[in-house]
Design an enzyme around this catalytic site. Structure first.
Site, PDB file in Angstrom:
ATOM      1  N   TYR A 136      -1.920   2.351  -0.825  1.00  0.00           N
ATOM      2  CA  TYR A 136      -1.623   0.932  -0.666  1.00  0.00           C
ATOM      3  C   TYR A 136      -2.276   0.293   0.559  1.00  0.00           C
ATOM      4  CZ  TYR A 136       1.994   2.655  -3.811  1.00  0.00           C
ATOM      5  OH  TYR A 136       2.658   3.290  -4.819  1.00  0.00           O
ATOM      6  N   HIS A 137      -3.373   0.809   1.025  1.00  0.00           N
ATOM      7  CA  HIS A 137      -4.059   0.198   2.164  1.00  0.00           C
ATOM      8  C   HIS A 137      -5.542  -0.008   1.853  1.00  0.00           C
ATOM      9  CE1 HIS A 137      -0.514   0.847   4.658  1.00  0.00           C
ATOM     10  NE2 HIS A 137      -0.473   2.082   4.196  1.00  0.00           N
ATOM     11  N   PRO A 138      -5.872  -0.669   0.756  1.00  0.00           N
ATOM     12  CA  PRO A 138      -7.292  -0.859   0.428  1.00  0.00           C
ATOM     13  C   PRO A 138      -7.936  -1.913   1.317  1.00  0.00           C
ATOM     14  CG  PRO A 138      -5.941  -2.019  -1.156  1.00  0.00           C
ATOM     15  CD  PRO A 138      -4.993  -1.267  -0.272  1.00  0.00           C
TER      16      PRO A 138
END
Length: 224
Positions: A136-138
């Site tokens: 969840y950290h693109p």
């Protein structure tokens, strides 16, 4: 279960002594998860999440059609390079070694995931293919770069090339993935962007220390 953060403890490690920056992240959850990362409130346990911080695989974000309302075609292209496989395997090895440390011995009644039969080779690779997921950290789909970078979308002022009066101010402009969750870096970017929009001068250059070339930690070998 929802009364706590669930992820109080973490670590940033180097996959090799020659790696100049941390490229593996650990998350320690004092909560039992099933194989789909769903908390199981009726079972005691813990889970260690491991993964690469500086993936070399690159995906794509493309238009699906000329209609603005149509969703984009997003292909993360995970695990597309041998380097990412090397780092992921090392992350798994370190995670398993961490779980075997004497301090955790009294909590280790059984291993649900990946299972004691998975310690390397094809079994490990098959597990990674089945279990790996995004954290969840693109970032970086609209990268910043100079005029010679054909893949750069915005310049150093965050202005979109070829479009007047348009800037991009979010994590998509990162030219590379930082060795961290991207919240703090995104806040820093927003603060800098606000100065750019207001025409404020840049802060003076300052040489600051940073973490580099840290050797792998020594882990105790668990007794039989």
């Amino acid at each position: 279960m929802a009364a706590v953060n669930q992820c109080h403890v973490g670590a940033f490690l180097n996959s090799a002594p020659t790696t100049p920056h941390p490229d593996i992240q650990f998350h320690f959850f004092p909560v039992f998860f099933d194989k789909n990362w769903i908390p199981a409130p009726t079972t005691y346990g813990y889970r260690i999440g491991v993964g690469p911080m500086r993936p070399t695989s690159r995906g794509t974000v493309r238009l699906r059609s000329a209609k603005v309302s149509d969703p984009l075609r997003i292909d993360p292209n995970y695990m597309a390079t041998e380097e990412d496989w090397r780092v992921m395997r090392e992350a798994m090895r370190l995670g398993l070694a961490f779980a075997e440390q004497p301090a955790l011995k009294r909590f280790n009644h059984r291993e649900d995931t990946p299972g004691v039969q998975v310690r390397g080779g094809k079994a490990m690779d098959d597990f990674i293919r089945e279990d790996a997921a995004s954290a969840y950290h693109p970032c970086g789909t609209c990268r910043m770069g100079d005029a010679n970078d054909a893949l750069a979308v915005v310049d150093s002022q965050l202005r979109v090339r070829g479009v007047d009066m348009l800037r991009v101010i979010d994590a998509s402009v990162f030219p590379s993935v930082p060795s961290a969750n991207i919240n703090a870096a995104t806040i820093m970017l927003a603060e800098k962007a606000s100065d750019l929009l207001l025409g404020k001068p840049a802060l003076p250059r300052e040489a600051l220390p940073y973490h580099s070339q840290c050797a792998l930690p020594t882990l105790h070998k668990a007794s039989a």
